[in-house]
Design a protein around this motif. Structure first.
Motif, mmCIF file in Angstrom:
data_model
loop_
_atom_site.group_PDB
_atom_site.id
_atom_site.type_symbol
_atom_site.label_atom_id
_atom_site.label_comp_id
_atom_site.label_asym_id
_atom_site.label_seq_id
_atom_site.Cartn_x
_atom_site.Cartn_y
_atom_site.Cartn_z
ATOM 1 N N GLY B 51 1.520 8.589 8.736
ATOM 2 C CA GLY B 51 2.215 7.480 8.092
ATOM 3 C C GLY B 51 1.237 6.350 7.899
ATOM 4 N N GLU B 52 1.613 5.392 7.034
ATOM 5 C CA GLU B 52 0.678 4.295 6.785
ATOM 6 C C GLU B 52 0.731 3.298 7.943
ATOM 7 O OE1 GLU B 52 2.254 1.846 3.327
ATOM 8 O OE2 GLU B 52 3.673 3.495 3.425
ATOM 9 N N CYS B 55 3.852 1.657 10.269
ATOM 10 C CA CYS B 55 5.074 2.454 10.177
ATOM 11 C C CYS B 55 5.677 2.714 11.544
ATOM 12 C CB CYS B 55 4.814 3.768 9.443
ATOM 13 S SG CYS B 55 3.913 4.959 10.440
ATOM 14 N N HIS B 223 -3.299 8.273 10.056
ATOM 15 C CA HIS B 223 -2.859 7.904 8.709
ATOM 16 C C HIS B 223 -3.488 8.865 7.705
ATOM 17 C CE1 HIS B 223 -6.847 6.185 9.033
ATOM 18 N NE2 HIS B 223 -6.894 6.251 7.726
ATOM 19 N N TYR B 239 7.980 6.783 8.171
ATOM 20 C CA TYR B 239 7.985 5.665 7.247
ATOM 21 C C TYR B 239 8.936 4.592 7.753
ATOM 22 C CZ TYR B 239 8.271 2.894 3.011
ATOM 23 O OH TYR B 239 8.226 1.851 2.121
ATOM 24 N N TYR B 260 8.252 10.258 -0.420
ATOM 25 C CA TYR B 260 7.216 9.492 0.275
ATOM 26 C C TYR B 260 6.061 10.394 0.672
ATOM 27 C CZ TYR B 260 4.652 6.773 3.674
ATOM 28 O OH TYR B 260 3.642 6.146 4.343
ATOM 29 N N THR B 261 6.374 11.596 1.178
ATOM 30 C CA THR B 261 5.315 12.529 1.558
ATOM 31 C C THR B 261 4.479 12.900 0.339
ATOM 32 O OG1 THR B 261 6.940 13.411 3.095
ATOM 33 C CG2 THR B 261 4.862 14.587 2.939
ATOM 34 N N PRO B 285 5.881 -1.544 2.268
ATOM 35 C CA PRO B 285 6.953 -1.116 3.177
ATOM 36 C C PRO B 285 7.889 -2.275 3.490
ATOM 37 C CG PRO B 285 4.796 -0.491 4.031
ATOM 38 C CD PRO B 285 4.558 -1.381 2.863
ATOM 39 N N PHE B 297 12.820 3.990 1.732
ATOM 40 C CA PHE B 297 11.754 4.159 0.745
ATOM 41 C C PHE B 297 12.268 3.891 -0.673
ATOM 42 C CE2 PHE B 297 8.842 6.956 -1.809
ATOM 43 C CZ PHE B 297 7.695 6.191 -1.598
#
Lengths: 319, 338
Positions: B51-52, B55, B223, B239, B260-261, B285, B297
């Motif tokens: 995840g970024e 998150c 990430h 997320y 999102y993936t 986000p 999302f």
């Protein structure tokens, strides 16, 4: 480490010489004529001139400086007019009393200060922490001569728990009884001197501990499953002590200066009292000797601080 | 809890997280950094969380370790490690679990090592604390461990201070601290992010080999999708504090079901395919102090529909493969077409 030590020692030499020169000049700058004090106000002009010549005070300043440097370096700090003794022997006589007082207050203020600092950093919002914070603010701000007099008033004059002044009772005591007597006399002056330092260390340690406890390596130390006692006292405190040691070294000079007042208030027969009496009597050789002696003590203390710093932080040792 | 998690609970799960919520009370409101996460790791399984930044994946790891120090932080839900309910343990019981049964490799080897202690001692103190070893025994064991970590000249490195080692060497020391007592579960939080690119692959291989050799389970947080792909069997995509998709690595990398993936994959570049253009996910986000009530999302999603105002439940996308997205709801699709 030995290389580092060598360079630090080498640096201390010009510093020491500078201090001696500065002392010499400072004394010559001070108002008042030592000859007038020494010879008495009603002495004849011829007698004063003779005295001036005998003491070498008629020579030009540079000549006086070179003579002074030479004698200081050979261990001769001068001769006390008022006490009719060599300054060095006076200093050596009074040194143990001051060292005793200093040792006792350092022991008290460092151990208790570090402990209070750590406790208040670990649990900042408890009643004990708040009391300690207010207490240290008080200890930090009360002037020592005032605090000393209040302690004397309350615990010596009113309550008779401790003696008024001095280092020993008038009765002659030997062995254990003597030391117990000294310890009894030591309590109030030690408390007076420690109040400031205790507060200083408690506040310093608290601040640097709070910072240390925020570090990532504290998370990893806890992540290893180390008990919090070890995390706090080993991992955090060792790092938190670095700034404390610095301040400790810088503060030793100020602490010695504080001894002049506290020893005077308590009639403690140490170097501080000697300095006070010498100033009152305009005994320049003693003042100058004390200046040189205390300055060298501070230089030595800073040297020790640097060595201690290297012992605590390997990054300095190997730099 | 999905059916699969329940079946894992019956036997082989080393770590089982149910409805984990970690929140921080800040002046601007309560920030829910981890918001209802279900996750499990089987014995000897290597699981990734991707995840970024922001998150909640690091917070998730620290919550499992119970290493969150922020005042006013709250952790609820259940974290079971080999049948032990970690969130119910007293602090001194948790102290015995940390480092011994679950241990962590941290992101930055520069700040997570104590600068004033020798690295050997920082490994040995774990052995002394958990295995009751004598100082001499712990030193012998540490020497053996340093060799296992492929550090050159263990005999001299054991007495080195962190600042005398390179970044890659320090990270091996951090890994050594974690595996010293052979925990059942190793959590690695961005273990290669702070390292030079040249050392990253080496460090990842080392972690993979140690996990296999010592029979540990791995929870790898990153990430970087390629890091996860290199090491993991299964992956959870996180997320805004929630798991949006989870499943076998090959399945997700073959064709992610959650937008999102897919967007994450689109945002990566690869050296092998330099001509491929990478796409940027528009927007940012949501603020975790006031997240949207529906799909988190949705505002950034190219497939947004009306239903996205409702929080999507996990939909099965394949065996052991879930995605929290209304696109997977076939009945809804049908009703929408009607």
């Amino acid at each position: 480490m030995s290389r580092y030590l060598f360079w630090r020692l080498l640096q201390a030499i010009p510093l020491s010489l500078g201090v001696i020169v500065l002392t010499f000049l400072l004394i010559r700058l001070a108002p008042g004529d030592p000859i007038a004090v020494l010879a008495g106000e009603r002495s004849t002009a011829e007698y004063q001139a003779q005295l001036r010549k005998d003491l070498g005070l008629d020579q030009p300043l540079p000549v006086q400086l070179v003579r002074y440097l030479g004698s200081v370096l050979s261990g001769n700090l001068g001769y006390s007019f008022s006490l009719q003794q060599s300054v060095l022997s006076l200093v050596l006589q009074r040194l143990p009393a001051t060292l005793l007082l200093m040792g006792a207050s350092l022991l008290l203020s460092v151990t208790l200060g570090v402990w209070i600092g750590v406790r208040t950093a670990v649990r900042p919002h408890t009643l004990g922490s708040n009391v300690a914070t207010v207490g240290s603010l008080l200890g930090y701000s009360l002037p020592s001569f005032w605090l000393g007099q209040i302690l004397i008033l309350v615990f010596a004059v009113w309550l008779h728990w401790f003696p008024l002044v001095g280092m020993t009772s008038l009765v002659r005591l030997t062995g254990l009884a003597y030391w117990a007597d000294v310890a009894w006399h030591l309590v109030l002056p030690t408390l007076t001197i420690s109040a400031f330092n205790l507060a200083l260390f408690a506040r310093l340690v608290r601040a640097s501990m709070r910072e240390a406890l925020e570090q990532d390596f504290i998370v990893s130390a806890r992540g290893k499953g180390l008990p919090s006692r070890i995390v706090v006292y080993r991992h955090a405190l060792r790092n938190a002590l670095l700034p404390v040691v610095t301040i400790f070294g810088l503060n030793l000079g100020a602490m010695l200066a504080g001894f002049v007042l506290v020893e005077t208030v308590f009639g403690w027969p140490g170097l501080g009292r000697l300095t006070f009496d010498a100033i009152a009597a305009r005994d320049y050789p003693v003042i100058g000797g004390m200046f040189v002696f205390l300055s060298e003590a501070v230089i030595l203390a800073n040297l020790l601080t640097d060595v201690l710093y290297g012992a605590i932080d390997p990054r300095i040792r190997y730099a | 809890m999905s059916g699969e998690a329940r079946s894992a609970a019956n036997g082989e799960a080393v770590l089982e997280i149910e409805d984990l919520r970690t929140s921080f009370r800040l002046r601007r409101g309560t920030v829910r950094a981890v918001d209802g996460v279900d996750l499990f790791v089987r014995r000897s399984e290597r699981v990734g969380i991707v995840g970024e930044s922001g998150c909640g994946k690091s917070t998730l790891a620290l919550s499992v370790m119970r290493l969150i120090q922020t005042p006013g932080a709250s952790i609820t839900g259940s974290v079971r490690l080999g049948g032990l309910d970690l969130l119910a343990l007293a602090e001194d019981e948790m102290t015995q679990v940390r480092g011994a049964r679950v241990a962590m490799v941290y992101q930055d080897p520069y700040t997570f090592l104590n600068p004033v202690f020798r690295v050997g001692d920082q490994i040995a103190e774990s052995l002394i604390a958990h295995r009751g070893m004598s100082i001499a025994d712990a030193r012998t064991e540490t020497l053996a461990l340093l060799a296992k970590l492929q550090l050159p000249q263990p005999a001299s490195i054991i007495d080195a201070y962190p600042h005398q080692l390179s970044g890659g060497q320090r990270q091996r020391i951090v890994i050594g601290m974690a595996i010293a007592c052979r925990p059942a579960l190793l959590i690695a939080d961005e273990p290669t992010t702070a390292l030079d690119v040249t050392v990253q692959a080496q460090t990842l291989r080392l972690i993979g080999r140690l996990v296999a050799d010592l029979g540990m389970s791995l929870l790898l947080i990153s990430h970087d999708l390629s890091v996860i792909a290199a090491l993991c069997d299964r992956v959870y995509v996180m997320y805004a504090g929630q798991i949006v998709e989870s499943g076998p690595v090959e399945a997700l990398y073959g064709g992610a079901r959650h937008p999102y993936t897919s967007a994450l994959f689109g945002a990566t570049t690869t050296l092998l395919d330099p001509k491929r253009e990478f796409t940027v996910i528009p927007g940012a986000p949501p603020d975790l102090a006031s997240p949207p009530s529906g799909c988190r999302f949705a505002v950034r999603c190219p497939h947004r529909m009306d239903r996205c105002a409702q929080p999507p439940p996990p939909f099965a996308a394949g065996p052991g493969w879930d995605a929290r997205c209304w696109l997977l709801d076939e009945t809804a699709d049908a009703s929408a077409r009607r």
